[in-house]
Design an enzyme around this catalytic site. Structure first.
Site, PDB file in Angstrom:
ATOM      1  N   HIS A   1      38.921  33.531  44.252  1.00  0.00           N
ATOM      2  CA  HIS A   1      37.525  33.140  44.081  1.00  0.00           C
ATOM      3  C   HIS A   1      37.099  33.426  42.647  1.00  0.00           C
ATOM      4  O   HIS A   1      37.799  34.117  41.901  1.00  0.00           O
ATOM      5  CB  HIS A   1      36.620  33.923  45.044  1.00  0.00           C
ATOM      6  CG  HIS A   1      36.578  35.390  44.748  1.00  0.00           C
ATOM      7  ND1 HIS A   1      37.605  36.251  45.087  1.00  0.00           N
ATOM      8  CD2 HIS A   1      35.637  36.169  44.129  1.00  0.00           C
ATOM      9  CE1 HIS A   1      37.312  37.473  44.693  1.00  0.00           C
ATOM     10  NE2 HIS A   1      36.119  37.455  44.103  1.00  0.00           N
TER      11      HIS A   1
ATOM     12  N   ASP B   1      33.358  34.709  40.542  1.00  0.00           N
ATOM     13  CA  ASP B   1      32.123  35.428  40.862  1.00  0.00           C
ATOM     14  C   ASP B   1      30.901  34.573  40.508  1.00  0.00           C
ATOM     15  O   ASP B   1      30.854  33.955  39.441  1.00  0.00           O
ATOM     16  CB  ASP B   1      32.066  36.756  40.111  1.00  0.00           C
ATOM     17  CG  ASP B   1      33.069  37.768  40.641  1.00  0.00           C
ATOM     18  OD1 ASP B   1      33.670  37.511  41.705  1.00  0.00           O
ATOM     19  OD2 ASP B   1      33.252  38.809  39.986  1.00  0.00           O
TER      20      ASP B   1
ATOM     21  N   HIS C   1      40.301  34.942  40.737  1.00  0.00           N
ATOM     22  CA  HIS C   1      41.007  36.201  40.955  1.00  0.00           C
ATOM     23  C   HIS C   1      41.087  36.490  42.447  1.00  0.00           C
ATOM     24  O   HIS C   1      40.385  35.876  43.263  1.00  0.00           O
ATOM     25  CB  HIS C   1      40.337  37.362  40.200  1.00  0.00           C
ATOM     26  CG  HIS C   1      38.865  37.499  40.433  1.00  0.00           C
ATOM     27  ND1 HIS C   1      37.930  36.652  39.858  1.00  0.00           N
ATOM     28  CD2 HIS C   1      38.150  38.394  41.169  1.00  0.00           C
ATOM     29  CE1 HIS C   1      36.712  37.013  40.217  1.00  0.00           C
ATOM     30  NE2 HIS C   1      36.819  38.065  41.034  1.00  0.00           N
TER      31      HIS C   1
ATOM     32  N   ARG D   1      42.948  50.572  49.665  1.00  0.00           N
ATOM     33  CA  ARG D   1      42.444  50.442  48.298  1.00  0.00           C
ATOM     34  C   ARG D   1      40.926  50.395  48.337  1.00  0.00           C
ATOM     35  O   ARG D   1      40.333  49.809  49.243  1.00  0.00           O
ATOM     36  CB  ARG D   1      42.992  49.167  47.650  1.00  0.00           C
ATOM     37  CG  ARG D   1      42.452  48.870  46.249  1.00  0.00           C
ATOM     38  CD  ARG D   1      43.030  47.558  45.703  1.00  0.00           C
ATOM     39  NE  ARG D   1      42.593  47.283  44.344  1.00  0.00           N
ATOM     40  CZ  ARG D   1      41.510  46.562  44.036  1.00  0.00           C
ATOM     41  NH1 ARG D   1      40.766  46.058  45.003  1.00  0.00           N
ATOM     42  NH2 ARG D   1      41.172  46.352  42.774  1.00  0.00           N
TER      43      ARG D   1
END
Length: 350
Positions: A220, A222, A276, A286
Site C-alpha cells: 500500500h 500512505d 510498501h 513485531r
C-alpha cells in the site's frame, strides 16, 4: 488457575478457507526481493549547528531521499529516547490484553472501529493482512481529558504525538521549501485534530510455511503528507525501489520517514509515495507505531498532474475501492487525462 486468554486475534480460524486454499486464490505478480539494505540515513543535527552550508546540505539530502526513495531514516531528531521507550512499553501492554477485551476496549474513548485485525474484505489469501492495530484519530486522544480510567496510555500517546508532529511539520516545511512551495500551508491545514496514530502488532504467523508470501500488511501507499514510523528490531518492512522489493534493515536509533500520496500530488510527482508492505514472521511478533501527518478533510490538493481533490474525497475513494476490489488504488484514480484540466474536482463514477 484459569488459563490466560490469548491476545491473538483468531486469524487462522476466521480465514481458514482462504488459508487452506479451498477457495480460488489469485496470485498477485511478485516483484523479486533483493537483499536487506539500509535506507538513506540523515542526521538532523546538521540543521541546528548554525552552519548554513551544513544546514543547506541536510535539506538537500532530505529532498533527494524523498525524490529517489520516498523513504529515509533520521537520527538526532529531537524526540527524547524515553518518550519512544514509554510509547513502546505502553503499546506492548495494550496488545497483551486478551483479544475479546481489545475488541470492546473502553478504557479510552477511541472511536468505533479503531481496533482492527485481519482484512474483513479479503476474498483470497493475497489480500489478507496478518496483523492487528489500533488506528486512532488524535482528536480521540485530545478529547479524552485527564479523568479517564486509564490515562497512562492516553498521556503517553499524546506526548508521543506532540513530539512526532513537530518533527513531521519540520520535515514537511523543508520539503515544501525545496520545491518553492509555501511552508505555512501545513501549519494551516495539518492540525493535531486531523492527524492519526496507528499502533501495530504483527503476531507470529504459523501458516508462513504453507504460504511463504503471507503478509503482515498488504502492499500500500500512505494517504497522508508524511508518515513517521517507530519500529522494533525484528524487521519485515519492505518497499519498492527500482522495480524490486527492498527489505529495510532496522536501525534502533532511527525513525523512518516516508512520503504519502498527498505530498506526491502536491509536489507534482517530485516526491514519491512508495508502495510498501510488511512480511509475516513465523517465529517473532513485531511492533511499530506510525504517526500520519494529515490535513483536515476539506483541505484541497492542487496539482498539475492530478485532478483537484479534497482530502475527504480522496479518503472516500480509497475506502470505496478497498470495499469493492479488496485493495487501495490511490492516486491513479485522480490522474488528469491527456489534454484534460486539473482544475475540476473529482466526480462520481470513477
Amino acid at each position: 488457575m484459569a488459563a490466560r486468554e490469548s491476545p491473538d486475534p483468531p486469524l487462522e480460524i476466521t480465514y481458514k478457507n482462504l488459508i487452506s486454499g479451498t477457495t480460488q486464490n489469485y496470485r498477485r505478480p511478485e516483484l523479486p526481493v533483493v537483499e536487506e539494505c539500509e535506507l538513506p540515513l540523515i542526521d538532523l543535527k546538521e540543521l541546528d549547528l548554525g552552519d548554513s552550508e551544513k544546514n543547506l546540505a541536510c535539506k538537500k539530502l532530505i529532498a533527494e531521499a524523498s525524490r529517489e526513495w520516498g523513504f529515509f531514516q533520521v537520527i538526532n531528531h529531537g524526540i527524547p529516547s524515553h518518550v519512544l521507550e514509554i510509547m513502546r512499553a505502553e503499546q506492548v501492554k495494550l496488545f497483551e490484553k486478551p483479544f475479546e477485551e481489545k475488541k470492546t476496549y473502553k478504557d479510552l474513548n477511541f472511536s468505533a472501529g479503531s481496533y482492527r485485525w485481519g482484512t474483513p474484505s479479503a476474498t483470497n489469501v493475497n489480500q489478507l493482512s496478518w496483523s492487528e492495530a489500533f488506528h486512532v484519530p488524535l482528536s480521540d486522544i485530545l478529547a479524552s481529558g485527564p479523568n479517564i480510567h486509564n490515562n497512562t496510555l492516553s498521556s503517553t500517546m499524546e506526548q508521543f504525538a506532540a513530539r512526532v508532529s513537530e518533527l513531521a511539520k519540520k520535515l514537511a516545511g523543508i520539503l515544501a521549501e525545496e520545491i518553492g512551495k509555501k511552508t505555512g500551508f501545513f501549519e494551516e491545514t495539518c492540525l493535531p485534530s486531523s492527524c492519526y496514530i496507528r499502533l501495530n502488532r504483527y503476531p507470529v504467523c504459523p501458516v508462513v510455511v504453507q504460504h511463504p508470501q503471507m503478509l503482515g500488511i498488504m502492499p500500500h501507499t500512505d494517504s497522508d503528507f508524511v508518515t513517521v514510523l517507530q519500529q522494533d528490531g525484528i524487521g519485515g518492512l519492505q518497499l519498492v525501489k527500482d522495480g524490486n522489493w527492498i527489505a529495510v534493515k532496522p536501525n534502533p536509533h532511527a525513525l523512518i520517514i516516508n512520503i504519502g500520496d498527498l505530498f506526491q500530488a502536491w509536489s507534482n510527482d517530485v516526491y514519491k509515495s512508495v508502495e510498501h508492505r510488511v512480511v509475516a514472521n513465523a517465529e517473532k511478533e513485531r511492533f511499530s507505531a506510525a504517526y500520519f501527518y494529515c490535513p483536515s478533510k476539506d483541505t484541497v490538493i492542487e496539482s498539475d498532474v492530478y485532478k483537484r481533490f479534497s482530502f475527504g474525497e480522496f479518503k472516500k475513494q480509497v475506502e470505496d475501492d478497498v470495499q469493492t476490489f479488496g485493495h487501495k488504488i490511490g492516486l491513479s484514480r485522480f490522474l488528469v487525462p491527456p489534454g484534460g484540466s486539473s482544475s475540476s474536482s473529482l466526480s462520481g463514477g470513477l
